[in-house]
Design a protein around this motif. Structure first.
Motif, PDB file in Angstrom:
ATOM      1  N   SER A  10     -68.076 -45.345 -11.932  1.00 13.24           N
ATOM      2  CA  SER A  10     -68.141 -44.198 -12.842  1.00 13.24           C
ATOM      3  C   SER A  10     -68.897 -43.038 -12.201  1.00 13.24           C
ATOM      4  O   SER A  10     -69.862 -43.243 -11.469  1.00 13.24           O
ATOM      5  CB  SER A  10     -68.830 -44.586 -14.152  1.00 13.24           C
ATOM      6  OG  SER A  10     -68.068 -45.539 -14.857  1.00 13.24           O
TER       7      SER A  10
ATOM      8  N   ASP B 113     -73.725 -39.922 -19.222  1.00 16.66           N
ATOM      9  CA  ASP B 113     -72.730 -40.830 -18.666  1.00 16.66           C
ATOM     10  C   ASP B 113     -73.286 -42.249 -18.531  1.00 16.66           C
ATOM     11  O   ASP B 113     -72.521 -43.211 -18.447  1.00 16.66           O
ATOM     12  CB  ASP B 113     -72.308 -40.349 -17.279  1.00 16.66           C
ATOM     13  CG  ASP B 113     -71.851 -38.909 -17.284  1.00 16.66           C
ATOM     14  OD1 ASP B 113     -70.834 -38.631 -17.935  1.00 16.66           O
ATOM     15  OD2 ASP B 113     -72.517 -38.068 -16.658  1.00 16.66           O
TER      16      ASP B 113
ATOM     17  N   ASN C 145     -67.289 -43.784 -23.243  1.00 19.32           N
ATOM     18  CA  ASN C 145     -67.390 -43.940 -21.792  1.00 19.32           C
ATOM     19  C   ASN C 145     -68.831 -43.776 -21.289  1.00 19.32           C
ATOM     20  O   ASN C 145     -69.089 -43.099 -20.290  1.00 19.32           O
ATOM     21  CB  ASN C 145     -66.464 -42.947 -21.079  1.00 19.32           C
ATOM     22  CG  ASN C 145     -66.184 -43.357 -19.648  1.00 19.32           C
ATOM     23  OD1 ASN C 145     -66.159 -44.552 -19.322  1.00 19.32           O
ATOM     24  ND2 ASN C 145     -65.986 -42.385 -18.774  1.00 19.32           N
TER      25      ASN C 145
END
Length: 368
Positions: A36, A61, A94
């Motif tokens: 990621s 994130d 996410n």
């Protein structure tokens, strides 16, 4: 700018190696992908519905938490279950989660170390020995002209430390032989011919936490297409990690005076206390989070006062009968402090990303 999650994970595993965690614990990347892209990190003690809201609002994130978001076995992940709802929303948005728990408690520079420093302790040592670091020896064969660059690369990656000495290695000159076969691109020699090369055997010691990094650094600068190296486990042990810490104050204080220090440094209004309030204390033991009876004897013998959290009633009675002084500052307060330190460390090592501490966390217990 951004980086991949695996770079953050590698740093966290160097700071608090996963093999230091208790057997019952669950640490590491618990949600998400190592590949990621990370631009913003939220650091917190607990992954709760509030910190998830905050992470979504701040477009994080990755969440780095102390307490694992997945601890006990899960049978379902859905919106109707409190824990399932948290995980469901993290995946839906996410947002990855990396947790460093009991491994961060015992790590050098971890929760107990930071708590000790925050309280002004010096001469800090382990309260109770826990795990010794595994050591290995790396042996690599290098042509003469490249020996310094290879040795220095391994040293920069953490190899060659013996006590307070760095760059420790041993080199022996010798002759290496090899025959390049079809399809090779040898640094020295020609395909099909047996070559004899003047080489050095370079050997150095390395801690388990740095082993992979040192090998990668060595291979990167080594001139050979195929690098010949050996790794040997050593019987001698390296750094000794401990459960809790013990240290000394700059000068002795009454227990009442030291309680004021604890309140100020941990930003709390109230603590629970066991023992004589007028007693003088100079040696202090710390054990972050929930008190564990395993350190009871060590705390009694090594310190005048113990700072911990979540002391149970029967443990408190035993402490009182043993004549101990104990400050129960709470689980939340003795561990929440590490969020500030993690923000500082991660920001220093990854200046290209934004790292923020959660401002939505609070102790679940209220003083009424």
């Amino acid at each position: 700018m951004s980086i991949k999650a695996r770079e953050i994970i590698r740093y966290m595993e160097e700071l608090a190696p996963n093999n230091l965690a208790e057997d019952y614990d669950n640490v590491g990347l618990l949600i998400g992908s190592r590949e990621s892209i990370i631009e913003r990190i939220l650091v917190c003690l607990e992954v709760s519905s509030k910190t998830v809201d905050e992470a979504i609002a701040k477009k994080a994130d990755l969440i780095i938490s102390h307490h694992p978001v997945i601890f006990k076995g899960l049978k379902r992940i859905n919106e109707d279950d409190p824990k399932g709802n948290i995980i469901y929303r993290l995946i839906k948005n996410n947002i990855g989660v990396y947790s460093a728990h009991t491994n961060l408690d015992v790590a050098y520079g971890g929760v107990n170390n930071y708590l000790s420093s925050l309280l002004g302790l010096t001469e800090i040592s382990n309260l109770k020995d826990y795990k010794a670091e595994k050591l290995y020896k790396i042996v690599v064969f290098v042509p003469h002209e490249s020996v310094d660059s290879v040795r220095e690369a391994m040293s920069r990656a953490g190899a060659g430390w013996i006590g307070n000495y760095s760059d420790c290695s041993f080199m022996t000159a010798g002759t290496g032989t090899f025959r390049p076969l079809e399809g090779t691109n040898p640094y020295i020699g020609t395909t099909g011919n047996l070559e004899k090369v003047d080489e050095y055997r370079v050997e150095t010691v390395i801690a388990q936490r740095d082993l992979k990094k040192a090998i990668e650094a060595m291979i990167k600068v080594h001139p050979y297409e195929e690098v010949a190296y050996d790794i040997y486990p050593l019987e001698i042990k390296g750094r000794q990690y401990g459960m809790g810490n013990v240290g000394v104050l700059d000068k002795p204080k009454s227990l009442e005076e030291f309680i004021a220090v604890v309140k100020e440094k941990l930003s709390v209004k109230n603590v629970r206390v066991i023992g004589d309030i007028d007693r003088e204390v100079g040696k202090v033991a710390v054990f972050c989070g929930s008190f564990d009876r395993e350190v009871l004897g060590a705390a009694k013998s090594k310190a005048d006062v113990l700072v911990t959290g979540d002391v149970k009633y029967h443990d408190a009675m035993d402490m009182l009968e043993m004549g101990m002084c104990v400050i129960d500052a709470g689980h939340f307060n003795t561990e929440r402090i590490i969020a500030d330190r993690l923000v500082e460390l991660i920001s220093e090592n990854f200046p290209q990303i934004e790292v923020v501490k959660s401002n939505m966390e609070e102790d679940p217990f209220k003083i009424c």
